[in-house]
Design a protein around this motif. Structure first.
Motif, PDB file in Angstrom:
ATOM      1  N   UNK A  98     -15.271 -57.724  46.530  1.00 42.48           N
ATOM      2  CA  UNK A  98     -15.198 -59.187  46.570  1.00 42.48           C
ATOM      3  C   UNK A  98     -15.659 -59.793  45.239  1.00 42.48           C
ATOM      4  N   UNK A  99     -14.967 -60.855  44.843  1.00 45.80           N
ATOM      5  CA  UNK A  99     -15.285 -61.521  43.574  1.00 45.80           C
ATOM      6  C   UNK A  99     -16.473 -62.458  43.772  1.00 45.80           C
ATOM      7  N   UNK A 100     -17.655 -61.921  43.603  1.00 54.34           N
ATOM      8  CA  UNK A 100     -18.863 -62.741  43.730  1.00 54.34           C
ATOM      9  C   UNK A 100     -19.689 -62.552  42.459  1.00 54.34           C
ATOM     10  N   UNK A 101     -20.022 -63.664  41.810  1.00 50.07           N
ATOM     11  CA  UNK A 101     -20.880 -63.596  40.626  1.00 50.07           C
ATOM     12  C   UNK A 101     -22.281 -64.012  41.070  1.00 50.07           C
ATOM     13  N   UNK A 102     -23.217 -63.088  40.944  1.00 47.95           N
ATOM     14  CA  UNK A 102     -24.606 -63.401  41.290  1.00 47.95           C
ATOM     15  C   UNK A 102     -25.309 -63.841  40.008  1.00 47.95           C
ATOM     16  N   UNK A 103     -25.693 -65.120  39.979  1.00 46.11           N
ATOM     17  CA  UNK A 103     -26.367 -65.687  38.803  1.00 46.11           C
ATOM     18  C   UNK A 103     -27.856 -65.739  39.127  1.00 46.11           C
ATOM     19  N   UNK A 104     -28.622 -64.846  38.516  1.00 45.30           N
ATOM     20  CA  UNK A 104     -30.048 -64.765  38.846  1.00 45.30           C
ATOM     21  C   UNK A 104     -30.851 -65.583  37.828  1.00 45.30           C
ATOM     22  N   UNK A 105     -31.564 -66.587  38.318  1.00 43.06           N
ATOM     23  CA  UNK A 105     -32.434 -67.391  37.466  1.00 43.06           C
ATOM     24  C   UNK A 105     -33.731 -66.605  37.293  1.00 43.06           C
ATOM     25  N   UNK A 106     -33.793 -65.857  36.202  1.00 45.86           N
ATOM     26  CA  UNK A 106     -34.891 -64.922  35.992  1.00 45.86           C
ATOM     27  C   UNK A 106     -36.018 -65.604  35.211  1.00 45.86           C
ATOM     28  N   UNK A 107     -37.094 -65.934  35.924  1.00 43.94           N
ATOM     29  CA  UNK A 107     -38.264 -66.542  35.269  1.00 43.94           C
ATOM     30  C   UNK A 107     -39.534 -65.780  35.615  1.00 43.94           C
ATOM     31  N   UNK A 108     -39.348 -64.573  36.170  1.00 42.15           N
ATOM     32  CA  UNK A 108     -40.494 -63.739  36.592  1.00 42.15           C
ATOM     33  C   UNK A 108     -41.489 -64.535  37.426  1.00 42.15           C
ATOM     34  N   UNK A 109     -40.955 -65.410  38.263  1.00 41.73           N
ATOM     35  CA  UNK A 109     -41.842 -66.267  39.078  1.00 41.73           C
ATOM     36  C   UNK A 109     -41.117 -66.754  40.319  1.00 41.73           C
ATOM     37  N   UNK A 110     -41.904 -67.025  41.348  1.00 38.01           N
ATOM     38  CA  UNK A 110     -41.412 -67.834  42.461  1.00 38.01           C
ATOM     39  C   UNK A 110     -41.483 -69.267  41.941  1.00 38.01           C
ATOM     40  N   UNK A 111     -40.403 -69.686  41.276  1.00 37.59           N
ATOM     41  CA  UNK A 111     -40.434 -70.885  40.449  1.00 37.59           C
ATOM     42  C   UNK A 111     -40.789 -72.145  41.221  1.00 37.59           C
ATOM     43  N   UNK A 112     -40.230 -72.287  42.412  1.00 38.11           N
ATOM     44  CA  UNK A 112     -40.522 -73.508  43.164  1.00 38.11           C
ATOM     45  C   UNK A 112     -41.999 -73.560  43.558  1.00 38.11           C
TER      46      UNK A 112
END
Ligand SMILES: Cc1ncc(C[n+]2csc(CCOP(=O)(O)OP(=O)(O)O)c2C)c(N)n1
Length: 605
Positions: free
Chosen positions: A509-523
């Motif tokens: 399946x054509x799925x692009x996983x865009x990972x917001x990598x900030x080494x944190x539970x950002x919220x």
């Protein structure tokens, strides 16, 4: 005696014919086929094995088949995504005991978001109840069956084969009753294996499920028409239940010169560059949407919303007051707005179409002239928090800038999803693809129109489990394999549920996983900062998600800067028959637009 021998002899006790040609599990599959379900998302195990056997038989004759998830919550999220995309029932399954408890988070989430979903869990054979059977999860074991009672609309155990069809039909009907919800059936192994009299369903549910969509409260619609004519400044609030009504709502907005906002979970139904759009109201929303509602319009028409915290700006007074007219097909949703001036119960599209008819008949031109004069008082615009970050070319890449590039480089057919966390906030606020698909009918032929319940952006509200978008992305792609899917998720969510990427790989399946990598539970990190609370528990390890993907045979890219992002071959990635991972090393210091949430938590004045 081994448990498998116990189970086999128990099954014989119930089975009148030793070599039954058709089992209850086949009948279950026949019902799902009858109502157009194509996939059952699940994880196999002993107690649910007969269902997988029936699915194998069905698959051989070209019928429905299983999609095997890595975790049962992922399976439920996939079924949720599939239901949202296709408008069909989402179906997921798990074995007894831990399989069914794992399923619960996904089922609860679907229940809370009014997604039509059937969850099926296995149980050990009936005669083994109360004897310490392996993974027994009825009342005499760890009572997983009872746990579903609190997160479904219908929860039944099939304690005798003669109940099977009736309880199944009830579960299917309850899940699909507007506005949709979750149903759970726990079926013992011996009941699943029991010889069915016939493979043909006794009930024709397909006929019963045909849309009965035109029911409206005519008196309320007539009264609303009169009110609209007396109120030149109308504002619309579009909610999640508007999926099949959006064109009629847009036509009504155009006819009445109304400006409109959406809740975060309805942004995907509209063109975010529509000239009358003032942005998202609620979690991650825009100052322009807040300002519009605070400007005391003459009337506010809210369509298809339950006014939970995230979609009502924390139950904001500027929305929930007596200017409000609440239009909904769900009495449960209407119950949430006792302060409204008027409730209009009915199918939302039909209500709007009827209003258009009535207004047209009363010379819309006059109404339009009055409104055009009034509309000079307030102009539509969407105002961003930190607009400079949206255009910034700085390294590390800012999340806002990532949203800009995704908006520009993905084709209009792209289905975006955002996971809970800052991903949802960045997406709700800054993602604004050039969507040419939704135009009022009378403005000419819409191009590349979306069908049915299709939306360009999916987010989850209320229950909000991390990892939802990762599973749901797979379900959406499975339901609509011809459109690229882009799933934006935090590194925390990916560490929780990222293994489901391997399902997208196996299913091609054509799925692009865009990972917001900030080494944190950002919220969590930013929430603590905004609230001036202790800075604790938010750190995550530094992980190279590209290498993780590559170890699974999935291509990945590390993105540090806007330039690296722009240099990506989006066309190739969005056509690849399989997933791609983008490990985006974002600027974790950017403050997400989440002040409203902090206010509701009592952390901000
Ligand atoms: C299953 C679950 N556990 C905990 C939470 C609470 N929670 C909400 S957002 C969040 C942090 C998410 O971090 P990440 O996935 O890295 O996304 P980011 O906010 O950094 O974009 C947490 C822990 C939740 N919503 N769901």
């Amino acid at each position: 005696m081994s448990s498998s021998v116990t189970i086999a002899s128990a099954a014989r006790e119930l089975a009148p014919q030793e070599t039954a040609p058709v089992e209850m599990a086949d009948l279950l599959v026949a019902y799902l086929e009858q109502i157009g379900v194509e996939y059952v998302f699940g994880v196999p195990g002993g107690a649910i094995e007969p269902l997988f056997n029936a699915l194998a038989r069905s698959q051989r004759r070209g019928g429905l088949r299983p999609v095997v998830a890595r975790h049962e919550a992922g399976a439920a999220f996939m079924a949720d995504g599939y239901a949202r995309e296709t408008g069909r029932l989402g179906v997921c399954c798990a074995t007894s005991g831990p399989g069914s408890t794992n399923l619960i988070t996904g089922v609860a989430c679907a229940h809370d978001n009014n997604i039509p979903l059937l969850a099926i869990s296995g149980l050990p054979a009936l005669p083994s109840f109360g004897r310490g059977a392996f993974q027994e999860s009825s009342g005499t074991g760890v009572n997983a069956f009872a746990m579903f009672q609190h997160c479904t609309r219908y929860n039944a155990m099939v304690s005798h084969p003669s109940q099977f069809e009736r309880k199944l039909a009830n579960a299917l009907m309850t899940a699909q009753r507007a506005p949709g919800g979750a149903a759970h059936l726990a079926i013992p192994l011996d009941v699943l294996r029991y010889a069915a009299a016939s493979a043909t369903p006794a009930y024709d549910l397909a006929a019963l499920f045909e849309p009965k969509s035109v029911l409206i409260d005519e008196n309320a619609v007539q009264a609303l028409k009169a009110e609209l004519q007396r109120a030149p400044r109308a504002v619309f609030v579009i909610g999640a239940a508007c999926f099949d009504a959006i064109e009629a709502i847009m036509a009504l907005a155009d006819l009445t010169n109304a400006l409109f906002v959406t809740t975060p979970d309805a942004k995907g139904y509209v063109n975010p560059r529509h000239p009358a759009y003032c942005g998202v109201f609620g979690f991650g929303g825009h100052g322009s949407a807040d300002a519009l509602l605070a400007s005391a319009p003459d009337i506010v028409l809210a369509f298809g919303s339950g006014f939970g915290e995230f979609v009502s700006g924390g139950w904001c007074d500027s929305l929930l007051n007596n200017r409000l007219v609440h239009i909904d097909n769900s009495e449960e949703n209407l119950m949430r707005s006792p302060m409204a001036r008027r409730h209009v119960l009915g199918h939302i599209r039909a209500v709007c179409e009827r209003l258009i008819e009535l207004l047209d008949a009363d010379s819309a031109a006059d109404i339009n002239d009055a409104r055009k004069l009034a509309s000079g008082l307030y102009q539509a615009e969407v105002t961003f928090q930190s607009p400079e970050s949206y255009d910034s070319d700085a390294t590390p890449i800012k999340p806002q800038r990532l949203m800009k590039t995704l908006s520009e480089r993905c084709p209009p057919t792209t289905r975006f999803l955002a996971d809970i966390g800052n991903s949802m906030v960045w997406t709700a606020h800054y993602l604004q693809p050039h969507d040419r698909r939704t135009r009022p009918r009378h403005l000419g032929q819409a191009t590349e129109r979306r069908s049915g319940s299709a939306s360009w952006l999916r987010v989850v509200m209320d229950f909000c489990p991390m990892g939802w978008a990762i599973g749901a992305a797979v379900g959406i792609a499975r339901g609509q394999p011809n459109c690229p899917v882009v799933c934006v998720a935090g590194d925390g969510a990916y560490l929780m549920s990222g293994q489901e990427i391997t399902v997208a790989a196996m299913e091609q399946l054509t799925v692009v996983f865009v990972i917001l990598n900030d080494s944190a539970l950002g919220m969590v990190k930013h929430g603590q900062r905004l609230a001036q609370a202790e800075a604790i528990g938010y750190e995550l390890p530094q992980v190279d998600y590209r290498k993780l993907a590559e170890s699974m045979g999935i291509p990945g890219h590390v993105i540090n800067s806007p330039q690296e992002l722009e240099a990506l071959d989006f066309a190739a990635i969005l056509q690849r028959q399989g997933p791609t991972l983008l490990d985006v090393r974002i600027d974790g210091e950017e403050v997400p637009p989440m002040a409203r949430r902090m206010k509701t938590l009592g952390a901000l004045k």
